[in-house]
Scaffold this motif. Structure first.
Motif, PDB file in Angstrom:
ATOM      1  N   ASN A   1       0.872  -1.314  -0.152  1.00  0.00           N
ATOM      2  CA  ASN A   1      -0.087   0.173   0.011  1.00  0.00           C
ATOM      3  C   ASN A   1       0.776   1.368   0.029  1.00  0.00           C
ATOM      4  OD1 ASN A   1       0.968  -0.133   2.651  1.00  0.00           O
ATOM      5  ND2 ASN A   1      -1.017   0.147   3.599  1.00  0.00           N
ATOM      6  N   VAL A   2       2.065   1.254  -0.582  1.00  0.00           N
ATOM      7  CA  VAL A   2       3.042   2.395  -0.713  1.00  0.00           C
ATOM      8  C   VAL A   2       2.685   2.762  -2.157  1.00  0.00           C
ATOM      9  CG1 VAL A   2       4.922   3.165  -0.620  1.00  0.00           C
ATOM     10  CG2 VAL A   2       4.286   1.634   1.213  1.00  0.00           C
ATOM     11  N   LEU A   3       2.565   3.950  -2.436  1.00  0.00           N
ATOM     12  CA  LEU A   3       2.239   4.239  -3.996  1.00  0.00           C
ATOM     13  C   LEU A   3       3.468   4.562  -4.695  1.00  0.00           C
ATOM     14  CD1 LEU A   3      -0.076   5.352  -5.794  1.00  0.00           C
ATOM     15  CD2 LEU A   3       0.514   7.669  -4.860  1.00  0.00           C
ATOM     16  N   THR A   4       4.702   4.835  -4.180  1.00  0.00           N
ATOM     17  CA  THR A   4       5.886   5.254  -5.136  1.00  0.00           C
ATOM     18  C   THR A   4       7.067   4.440  -4.368  1.00  0.00           C
ATOM     19  OG1 THR A   4       4.806   7.561  -5.481  1.00  0.00           O
ATOM     20  CG2 THR A   4       7.307   7.015  -5.863  1.00  0.00           C
ATOM     21  N   ALA A   5       8.148   3.975  -5.165  1.00  0.00           N
ATOM     22  CA  ALA A   5       9.155   3.203  -4.762  1.00  0.00           C
ATOM     23  C   ALA A   5      10.132   4.288  -4.663  1.00  0.00           C
ATOM     24  CB  ALA A   5       9.687   2.128  -5.775  1.00  0.00           C
ATOM     25  N   VAL A   6      10.855   4.390  -3.483  1.00  0.00           N
ATOM     26  CA  VAL A   6      11.918   5.251  -3.330  1.00  0.00           C
ATOM     27  C   VAL A   6      12.891   4.773  -2.101  1.00  0.00           C
ATOM     28  CG1 VAL A   6      10.240   7.474  -3.207  1.00  0.00           C
ATOM     29  CG2 VAL A   6      10.844   6.069  -1.210  1.00  0.00           C
ATOM     30  N   THR A   7      14.084   5.270  -2.285  1.00  0.00           N
ATOM     31  CA  THR A   7      15.023   4.858  -1.588  1.00  0.00           C
ATOM     32  C   THR A   7      15.200   5.894  -0.487  1.00  0.00           C
ATOM     33  OG1 THR A   7      16.243   3.770  -3.212  1.00  0.00           O
ATOM     34  CG2 THR A   7      17.503   4.240  -1.375  1.00  0.00           C
ATOM     35  N   ILE A   8      15.149   5.626   0.946  1.00  0.00           N
ATOM     36  CA  ILE A   8      15.406   6.117   2.050  1.00  0.00           C
ATOM     37  C   ILE A   8      16.876   6.094   2.564  1.00  0.00           C
ATOM     38  CG2 ILE A   8      14.670   6.931   4.301  1.00  0.00           C
ATOM     39  CD1 ILE A   8      11.848   5.363   3.565  1.00  0.00           C
ATOM     40  N   GLY A   9      17.780   7.014   2.512  1.00  0.00           N
ATOM     41  CA  GLY A   9      18.960   7.026   2.670  1.00  0.00           C
ATOM     42  C   GLY A   9      19.229   7.128   4.300  1.00  0.00           C
ATOM     43  N   SER A  10      20.245   6.442   4.855  1.00  0.00           N
ATOM     44  CA  SER A  10      20.803   6.537   6.273  1.00  0.00           C
ATOM     45  C   SER A  10      20.597   7.983   6.909  1.00  0.00           C
ATOM     46  CB  SER A  10      22.154   5.953   6.454  1.00  0.00           C
ATOM     47  OG  SER A  10      22.212   6.030   7.940  1.00  0.00           O
ATOM     48  N   ASN A  11      20.075   7.948   7.805  1.00  0.00           N
ATOM     49  CA  ASN A  11      19.948   9.168   8.848  1.00  0.00           C
ATOM     50  C   ASN A  11      18.835  10.136   7.982  1.00  0.00           C
ATOM     51  OD1 ASN A  11      21.088   8.524  11.017  1.00  0.00           O
ATOM     52  ND2 ASN A  11      22.824   8.835  10.061  1.00  0.00           N
ATOM     53  N   ALA A  12      17.887   9.654   7.015  1.00  0.00           N
ATOM     54  CA  ALA A  12      16.965  10.547   6.433  1.00  0.00           C
ATOM     55  C   ALA A  12      15.381  10.324   7.143  1.00  0.00           C
ATOM     56  CB  ALA A  12      16.893  10.067   4.664  1.00  0.00           C
ATOM     57  N   LEU A  13      14.939  11.350   6.898  1.00  0.00           N
ATOM     58  CA  LEU A  13      13.563  11.252   7.593  1.00  0.00           C
ATOM     59  C   LEU A  13      12.558  11.511   6.278  1.00  0.00           C
ATOM     60  CD1 LEU A  13      11.969  12.132  10.528  1.00  0.00           C
ATOM     61  CD2 LEU A  13      10.810  13.759   8.711  1.00  0.00           C
ATOM     62  N   VAL A  14      11.368  10.747   6.339  1.00  0.00           N
ATOM     63  CA  VAL A  14      10.385  10.965   5.147  1.00  0.00           C
ATOM     64  C   VAL A  14       9.131  10.996   5.717  1.00  0.00           C
ATOM     65  CG1 VAL A  14       9.590   9.493   2.935  1.00  0.00           C
ATOM     66  CG2 VAL A  14      11.998   9.503   3.312  1.00  0.00           C
ATOM     67  N   VAL A  15       8.427  11.639   4.966  1.00  0.00           N
ATOM     68  CA  VAL A  15       6.995  11.921   5.387  1.00  0.00           C
ATOM     69  C   VAL A  15       6.176  10.945   4.502  1.00  0.00           C
ATOM     70  CG1 VAL A  15       4.969  13.586   5.723  1.00  0.00           C
ATOM     71  CG2 VAL A  15       7.446  14.082   6.205  1.00  0.00           C
ATOM     72  N   PHE A  16       5.383  10.149   5.188  1.00  0.00           N
ATOM     73  CA  PHE A  16       4.197   9.464   4.498  1.00  0.00           C
ATOM     74  C   PHE A  16       2.676   9.952   4.837  1.00  0.00           C
ATOM     75  CE2 PHE A  16       7.935   6.575   4.804  1.00  0.00           C
ATOM     76  CZ  PHE A  16       7.934   5.870   3.514  1.00  0.00           C
ATOM     77  N   ILE A  17       2.100  10.258   4.016  1.00  0.00           N
ATOM     78  CA  ILE A  17       0.676  10.670   4.239  1.00  0.00           C
ATOM     79  C   ILE A  17      -0.496   9.418   3.737  1.00  0.00           C
ATOM     80  CG2 ILE A  17      -1.451  12.372   3.681  1.00  0.00           C
ATOM     81  CD1 ILE A  17       0.974  13.615   5.201  1.00  0.00           C
ATOM     82  N   TYR A  18      -1.267   8.942   4.554  1.00  0.00           N
ATOM     83  CA  TYR A  18      -2.079   7.689   4.167  1.00  0.00           C
ATOM     84  C   TYR A  18      -3.293   8.477   3.652  1.00  0.00           C
ATOM     85  CZ  TYR A  18      -5.367   3.997   4.186  1.00  0.00           C
ATOM     86  OH  TYR A  18      -6.088   2.754   4.118  1.00  0.00           O
ATOM     87  N   SER A  19      -3.721   8.167   2.423  1.00  0.00           N
ATOM     88  CA  SER A  19      -4.817   8.600   1.513  1.00  0.00           C
ATOM     89  C   SER A  19      -5.855   7.541   1.845  1.00  0.00           C
ATOM     90  CB  SER A  19      -4.617   8.927   0.002  1.00  0.00           C
ATOM     91  OG  SER A  19      -5.769   9.065  -0.543  1.00  0.00           O
ATOM     92  N   LYS A  20      -7.032   7.935   2.365  1.00  0.00           N
ATOM     93  CA  LYS A  20      -8.019   6.900   2.639  1.00  0.00           C
ATOM     94  C   LYS A  20      -8.845   6.622   1.383  1.00  0.00           C
ATOM     95  CE  LYS A  20     -12.299   6.430   4.821  1.00  0.00           C
ATOM     96  NZ  LYS A  20     -13.407   6.967   5.986  1.00  0.00           N
ATOM     97  N   THR A  21      -8.780   7.541   0.338  1.00  0.00           N
ATOM     98  CA  THR A  21      -9.480   7.343  -0.952  1.00  0.00           C
ATOM     99  C   THR A  21      -8.561   6.445  -1.951  1.00  0.00           C
ATOM    100  OG1 THR A  21      -8.482   9.445  -1.720  1.00  0.00           O
ATOM    101  CG2 THR A  21     -10.816   9.646  -0.787  1.00  0.00           C
ATOM    102  N   LEU A  22      -7.443   6.716  -1.907  1.00  0.00           N
ATOM    103  CA  LEU A  22      -6.384   5.808  -2.483  1.00  0.00           C
ATOM    104  C   LEU A  22      -6.190   4.630  -1.784  1.00  0.00           C
ATOM    105  CD1 LEU A  22      -3.638   8.460  -3.600  1.00  0.00           C
ATOM    106  CD2 LEU A  22      -5.511   7.508  -5.103  1.00  0.00           C
ATOM    107  N   ASN A  23      -6.420   4.534  -0.581  1.00  0.00           N
ATOM    108  CA  ASN A  23      -5.920   3.193   0.059  1.00  0.00           C
ATOM    109  C   ASN A  23      -4.471   2.889   0.117  1.00  0.00           C
ATOM    110  OD1 ASN A  23      -6.572   1.271   2.069  1.00  0.00           O
ATOM    111  ND2 ASN A  23      -6.762  -0.258   0.450  1.00  0.00           N
ATOM    112  N   LYS A  24      -3.719   4.001   0.093  1.00  0.00           N
ATOM    113  CA  LYS A  24      -2.261   3.672  -0.186  1.00  0.00           C
ATOM    114  C   LYS A  24      -1.400   4.922   0.614  1.00  0.00           C
ATOM    115  CE  LYS A  24      -1.844   1.289  -4.086  1.00  0.00           C
ATOM    116  NZ  LYS A  24      -1.231   0.099  -3.989  1.00  0.00           N
ATOM    117  N   TYR A  25      -0.245   4.734   0.959  1.00  0.00           N
ATOM    118  CA  TYR A  25       0.581   5.832   1.383  1.00  0.00           C
ATOM    119  C   TYR A  25       1.259   6.675   0.310  1.00  0.00           C
ATOM    120  CZ  TYR A  25       0.184   4.577   6.546  1.00  0.00           C
ATOM    121  OH  TYR A  25      -0.343   4.500   7.885  1.00  0.00           O
TER     122      TYR A  25
END
Length: 101
Positions: A71-95
């Motif tokens: 349920n994750v919309l986009t494939a990304v790489t989160i580097g070491s010591n990085a912070l990423v924001v995920f927003i859950y969309s109820k209408t998409l049923n995805k982050y």
């Protein structure tokens, strides 16, 4: 997390399980170990059917990736010591993943 005069963010330390599932119970999640998996495929929404924000901080020392098989919309790489924001969309049923620089 509820906006207003006082906003408090709850924090926890989690590990991605072998199936690539992250099960947060807080707004801010720190991943300290990628011993079982380095890929996040599914994030269990802790919001009780509502949309919401999740902050994921990778402090594992290695890269963490997201894949689109769950349920994750986009494939990304989160580097070491990085912070990423995920927003859950109820209408998409995805982050939806926030932008990475």
């Amino acid at each position: 997390m509820f906006p207003g005069l006082t906003t408090k963010v709850s924090e926890s330390i989690l590990t991605i399980d072998v199936l690539g599932v992250l099960s947060p119970k807080t707004d801010y999640v720190r991943i300290e170990s990628t011993a079982t998996s380095t890929a996040i495929a599914t994030i269990v929404p802790p919001y009780g059917g509502f949309s919401g924000a999740l902050f994921v901080h990778n402090s594992s020392g290695g890269n963490v990736t997201t894949v689109t098989t769950g349920n994750v919309l986009t494939a990304v790489t989160i580097g070491s010591n990085a912070l990423v924001v995920f927003i859950y969309s109820k209408t998409l049923n995805k982050y939806v993943v926030g932008a990475l620089a």
